[in-house]
Design an enzyme around this catalytic site. Structure first.
Site, PDB file in Angstrom:
ATOM      1  N   CYS A   1      -5.546  -1.428  -3.906  1.00 39.08           N
ATOM      2  CA  CYS A   1      -4.766  -0.522  -3.053  1.00 39.08           C
ATOM      3  C   CYS A   1      -3.707   0.221  -3.849  1.00 39.08           C
ATOM      4  CB  CYS A   1      -4.121  -1.314  -1.928  1.00 39.08           C
ATOM      5  SG  CYS A   1      -3.129  -2.676  -2.548  1.00 39.08           S
TER       6      CYS A   1
ATOM      7  N   GLU B   1      -8.120   8.667   0.405  1.00 41.49           N
ATOM      8  CA  GLU B   1      -8.328   7.487  -0.436  1.00 41.49           C
ATOM      9  C   GLU B   1      -9.816   7.291  -0.677  1.00 41.49           C
ATOM     10  OE1 GLU B   1      -7.833   3.516   1.313  1.00 41.49           O
ATOM     11  OE2 GLU B   1      -6.641   2.977  -0.434  1.00 41.49           O
TER      12      GLU B   1
ATOM     13  N   GLU C   1      -0.255  -3.734   5.565  1.00 46.31           N
ATOM     14  CA  GLU C   1      -0.378  -3.216   4.196  1.00 46.31           C
ATOM     15  C   GLU C   1      -1.650  -2.375   4.172  1.00 46.31           C
ATOM     16  OE1 GLU C   1      -0.057  -6.775   1.800  1.00 46.31           O
ATOM     17  OE2 GLU C   1       2.077  -6.939   2.233  1.00 46.31           O
TER      18      GLU C   1
END
Ligand code: NAD
Length: 493
Positions: free
Chosen positions: A296, A397, A262
């Site tokens: 996230c 990100e 993940e």
């Protein structure tokens, strides 16, 4: 080497074979408060030998009492962990809040309850599990019977991030234990405490030694690398940055170990002119700024249909400016600090880059005055407009409380811009037009697409990322697929 029953000296220890221990190398490092820079605890780093001991203990438990335990008894123990966490709720809450600096109001509603629930959900799932049977004709007419046998995969290495430490670790340890595996957990070096504390609960409720182990330390050249390289680990489940995933994948390739990843995201939201503006603002304030943007699934790119662009920007600005940075225990606090000064420097570098590239800073862009907490990793919630889609600020990100808002004119254009990213974790669509919602939702190149919501999680559903946001899916029976090995027995009748 110390092996006290409890980690009651407040140091963050390793937990191996049911006992707390300092690392065999004697190495340690400081756990620093992101709220004010003070020392929270000393973390005892695991050496390669400690990791080896943990993996061997996990292997021994698999062939010992845990491996031979009846399913009902095993699930009773897994369910007892829930009660064990609830009984120590305030200890878990204090430890998580100290490590992360997040508001008590958030951790008490999300991190700790969900951390406990992860054991319950997967114990329930295993209770209802059934194997399958296939009858098969054979040329001689007697036939054959096939049936599946679901077995634990073995020793699972769990590598965790710092943003939701207990919740994300138990999201993996819960199903792993329910499926009969044993685990070696490597918490983030930033948040070592709740994983260590869980060892006490394991002992208290009677989980056999070696089933749950914790090794403390960093990634490269430390416990993370030692664990993922260890040949005694049968599968690796990891949550963290995409680049770290690449390094772990190389280690997992040796011995062809299974992985579940993940990873990072650069998640979009699309806000159509026919949205319910109040809902869209409320949801986007949460998705962009909750947990100080360190989620996230959080939104960092927002695409807003042109007729409502100015109004949306104005209202999001007002919402961001209403957020209150403050001490975790203060009930008015809605925004904690970032996890560390190092992460603050990274996020601030994007704030500087946005300005350099000509962004309009709608709000924020700096560090707030926090008086006696100025040594903490504080940051202002920040909104930009005006950057090109190629800007690093829109492609990489950032993992902070910040987002960029871009106007769009057509549905196709919005979908195309939202999907134009190497990541593919999550998105939110805001529209009151159901037909549009069903038309756009499936076109989003993500693992999870929310319509008129964000972070609404049914733990039975598949969770994971597409593209560079992950490998595999966990949740419900999808977790079982990763944490079990399926055999087929074929009986010629
Ligand atoms: P990170 O990748 O820096 O660290 C995660 C863990 O990996 C830590 O325990 C670290 O010590 C360990 N590690 C680092 N290098 C390693 C190596 N070479 N070998 C083995 N272990 C290693 O991530 P982080 O900064 O802790 O967390 C933030 C990241 O996590 C963000 O990218 C975020 O998007 C991602 N994340 C993803 C999800 C998801 O569900 N997709 C959930 C939460 C966080």
């Amino acid at each position: 080497m110390a092996s006290p029953e409890k980690s009651d000296n407040h140091d963050a220890m390793n937990f191996v074979n049911g006992e707390y221990r300092i690392g065999k190398s004697g190495k340690k490092f400081n756990n620093i408060s992101p709220v004010n820079g003070s020392l929270i605890s000393i973390v005892h780093e695991a050496s390669e030998d400690d990791v080896d001991d943990a993996v061997k203990a996990a292997r021994a438990a698999l062939t010992g009492s845990w491996g031979t335990m009846q399913l009902a008894e095993r699930l009773k123990l897994v369910t007892a962990i829930v009660g064990g966490i609830q009984a120590r709720f305030n200890d878990f809450l204090d430890a998580e809040v100290a490590d992360t600096g997040k508001p008590v109001s958030l951790a008490s509603h999300l991190d700790i309850p969900r951390g406990a629930a992860n054991f319950e959900v997967f114990a329930d799932m295993m209770k209802n599990h059934h194997d399958e049977c296939f009858r098969m004709p054979t040329p001689d007419g007697t036939g054959a019977l096939n049936y599946t046998v679901t077995k634990p995969k073995g020793v699972i290495g769990i590598i965790c991030p710092w943003n939701l430490p207990l919740l994300l670790m138990t999201w993996k340890a819960g199903p792993a234990l329910a499926c009969g595996n044993t685990v070696v957990v490597k918490p983030s070096e930033e948040t070592p405490s709740t994983a260590a504390l869980l060892g006490e609960v394991m002992n208290d409720v009677g989980v056999p030694p070696g089933v749950y182990n914790v090794v403390q330390g960093m990634g490269p050249g430390s416990a993370g690398e030692f664990l993922t390289k260890h040949p005694g680990v049968d599968a690796i489940t990891f949550t963290g940055e995409t680049r770290t995933g690449e390094a772990i994948l190389q280690n997992a390739a040796v011995g062809v170990r299974d992985v579940s990843f993940e990873l990072g995201g650069k998640n979009p939201a699309i806000v159509f002119a026919d949205c319910d503006m109040d809902k869209a603002i409320e949801g986007t304030i949460r998705s962009a700024f909750a947990n100080c943007g360190q989620v996230c699934l959080g939104t960092e790119r927002i695409y807003v249909e042109r007729p409502i662009f100015e109004k949306f920007v104005g209202r999001l600005k007002a919402g961001a400016e209403d957020l209150i940075c403050g001490a975790p225990e203060d009930s008015t606090t809605s925004l904690g600090p970032l996890i560390s000064k190092e992460h603050q420097a990274k996020v601030l570098s994007y704030y500087a880059l946005a300005k350099k590239e000509g962004a309009t800073v709608v709000t924020g862009g700096g560090v707030p005055e926090m008086n006696e907490m100025n040594e903490g990793a504080w940051i202002e919630p920040t909104i930009w407009t005006g950057l090109s889609e190629n800007s690093a600020v829109l492609r990489e990100e950032i993992f902070g409380p910040c987002c960029h808002i871009t106007p769009f004119d057509t549905e196709e254009e919005a979908i195309s811009m939202a999907n134009d990213t190497p990541y593919g974790l999550a998105c939110s669509i805001w529209t009151e037009d159901l037909t549009r919602a069903h038309r756009v939702g499936p076109q989003m190149a993500v693992g999870i697409c929310w319509i008129n919501s964000w972070f609404l999680r049914d733990l039975r559903t598949p969770f994971g990322g597409s593209k560079q946001s992950g490998i595999g899916r966990e949740g419900g029976t999808y977790s079982m697929e990763f944490y079990t090995e399926l055999s087929n027995v074929c009986v010629k009748l």
